[in-house]
Enzyme design. Sequence first.
Site, PDB file in Angstrom:
ATOM      1  N   GLU A   1       0.821  -1.207   0.000  1.00 19.06           N
ATOM      2  CA  GLU A   1       0.000   0.000   0.000  1.00 19.06           C
ATOM      3  C   GLU A   1       0.857   1.261   0.000  1.00 19.06           C
ATOM      4  O   GLU A   1       1.698   1.468   0.880  1.00 19.06           O
ATOM      5  CB  GLU A   1      -0.919  -0.010   1.227  1.00 19.06           C
ATOM      6  CG  GLU A   1      -1.762   1.244   1.397  1.00 19.06           C
ATOM      7  CD  GLU A   1      -2.774   1.440   0.287  1.00 19.06           C
ATOM      8  OE1 GLU A   1      -2.981   2.595  -0.121  1.00 19.06           O
ATOM      9  OE2 GLU A   1      -3.357   0.437  -0.171  1.00 19.06           O
TER      10      GLU A   1
ATOM     11  N   THR B   1      -6.266   1.269  -5.421  1.00 18.98           N
ATOM     12  CA  THR B   1      -5.630  -0.018  -5.134  1.00 18.98           C
ATOM     13  C   THR B   1      -6.226  -1.139  -5.975  1.00 18.98           C
ATOM     14  O   THR B   1      -5.505  -2.021  -6.456  1.00 18.98           O
ATOM     15  CB  THR B   1      -5.766  -0.344  -3.639  1.00 18.98           C
ATOM     16  OG1 THR B   1      -5.045   0.625  -2.879  1.00 18.98           O
ATOM     17  CG2 THR B   1      -5.210  -1.724  -3.319  1.00 18.98           C
TER      18      THR B   1
ATOM     19  N   ASP C   1       1.493   0.055  -5.103  1.00 20.70           N
ATOM     20  CA  ASP C   1       0.263   0.132  -5.907  1.00 20.70           C
ATOM     21  C   ASP C   1       0.003   1.512  -6.492  1.00 20.70           C
ATOM     22  O   ASP C   1      -0.457   1.644  -7.617  1.00 20.70           O
ATOM     23  CB  ASP C   1      -0.941  -0.355  -5.102  1.00 20.70           C
ATOM     24  CG  ASP C   1      -1.189   0.441  -3.821  1.00 20.70           C
ATOM     25  OD1 ASP C   1      -0.354   1.299  -3.474  1.00 20.70           O
ATOM     26  OD2 ASP C   1      -2.217   0.182  -3.154  1.00 20.70           O
ATOM     27  N   HIS C   2       0.296   2.572  -5.730  1.00 17.69           N
ATOM     28  CA  HIS C   2       0.024   3.926  -6.215  1.00 17.69           C
ATOM     29  C   HIS C   2       0.785   4.931  -5.364  1.00 17.69           C
ATOM     30  O   HIS C   2       1.540   4.554  -4.464  1.00 17.69           O
ATOM     31  CB  HIS C   2      -1.481   4.229  -6.203  1.00 17.69           C
ATOM     32  CG  HIS C   2      -2.141   3.989  -4.880  1.00 17.69           C
ATOM     33  ND1 HIS C   2      -1.876   4.747  -3.757  1.00 17.69           N
ATOM     34  CD2 HIS C   2      -3.061   3.059  -4.488  1.00 17.69           C
ATOM     35  CE1 HIS C   2      -2.593   4.318  -2.741  1.00 17.69           C
ATOM     36  NE2 HIS C   2      -3.323   3.287  -3.148  1.00 17.69           N
TER      37      HIS C   2
END
Length: 604
Positions: A241, A283, A455-456
């Site tokens: 995450e 996500t 993820d980001h």
Amino acid sequence: MRSFIDVIIFIIILPCKLLIYAHQINSNSFSVKSLLMPIIASVLVFLAIGLLLKAAHRFKFLYICNLIISILIICDLNYFRYFKDIISIPVIINSVELGAVGSSVKSLIKYSDFLYLADLAIIPFINRYMNNTKKISKFPSVILLIICVLINFKYFYKLSREQPRLLTTMYNKVYITNSLGVLNYHYIDIYNTAYNRINRLAPISKNKISDIQNFINNNKASEKNFHGSYEGKNLIMIQVEALQGFVINSSINGREITPNLNKLIKSSEYFDNFYYQVAAGGTSDAEFMTNNSLYPAQSGAVYFLYSGNTFDSMPKAFYNKGYDTAALHGFRENFWNRDVMYKNFDFKHFYGEKSFKKDEIIGLGLSDRSFLNQSIDKLDNLKSPFYAFLITLSSHFPYDDVNQYGNFDVGNLEDTLMGNYIKSIHYTDEQLGMFLDKLNKSGLLNNSVIVLYGDHYAIPKNKENLFLKFYNKSSISDVDWIKLQKVPLIIHFPDGALKGINHTNSGEMDIYPTMANLFNLPQKYMMGKDLFNSTQGKIIYRNGSFIDGNYYYMSENNTYYNMKTGSKIPETKTLLEKRQSVLDELEYSDSILKHNLIKKLDEK
């Protein structure tokens, strides 16, 4: 005059609100001159409808319109702060998920946002001074409505000539909003949402199917390097995450932020030009791309809009090869519709919140320490070979559970979003280190390929000043900013055959094709590239921006940049062709989703 107080207020206040909003999302190239007319025309549409009503009803109608538009502006503004995009109908449909991340939403709202509602507290008192008895002819209202529609059509047509396919594909919502105003953007969004729902029912042409098949066939790599080299080994993929690349090999006050990941990189293949490509699904977009090698939805999240589709997913490919497959996440099973999608992807097991003992909570849910420790036991129980997909949680925005992250000195970043993020990712790094140590002791590490990626992004664009503080810089250019959107991709091999720094431009779309080559999986409908058999990578974003070689196209301002120098460059025939091919690729992916094309092609 007293009969039209509500009209005067509406026609003055609403355009002012919309212009202020436009300046807030585009302060660099904001122009009142270019936006004023389309904004006024978009507002007058409501006014023309209101003038068809009796004065008392008109007052209520215009007040409600003002209220709804003001709330919409506040929602748009806060959505833009985090996603750098404009909210859409599919996103609003999916917004029920925001209830579980309330602290994330609350952290974006500013008290100044509520100034958009200030006039609404005063306007009701004006109603008593109005003359509600005067009758108004409806003919001028109809003429006004026709004029507004014609003015808007003029600006829509002009934009469609400048940017073909923009208004139909909506691939760059920010550009539409900056050109036509946010109300006109929402008019187009409502139309396109309705049109796309109807269009999904219409059959796709044979020529379009042929174009898509040709693209996918031509997109496949040669598979010369390492093809099938790890067939029969386990694959453990960890999606971390909000793990951004800038924390890798970085230190504060002499202490490494991610010492365990830094150590892992030394014995792994590390892709240092790997970018996230998520859109509104956040996500869920990341896990969709890495497991399917298709682009995110045009608007909203694939996990909601296309949950009934057939997919050629990585877990399905492994499952068909005789592998055990499992997804693990320490949050509730139905969040982002995972319980439905994972079953659709052919994950044989899904260990969600109910499968774990909730003995330690950080932020949204189960702490990474508890999640990863308990996951070891679940991996031990899987039948080898297996594919396991793990998603961490503790480093989720807004990183406000600082007391749980442990003692890590962030210096002058203390009590800032950046400082809290660094503490959270340092904590997650520590848990990942312990997880890898336990994999090693259990023997799984020596029989598994480990894929770990972010993820980001972690820090939204409106907090770029924190990067200035972190790097001790005075400004960040557009090219500097896009480079900050890199996330780590680390692939660790059990025999240590591949290790080093790989500079290939790459993104989340490329993970599935790369694994398909390494594990000898069929490659049917992939739009990414196998990173061990591609020399020239590219990154395509949902809004039509792309990085290709030394060039970066930023769709938000329709500008090309040299990635090495950061300077703007003029559009050439080659660059225009690249941009058109990017739009074609996005359109192909959209067609696969909208028409459930994989099912139709498999049936053939």
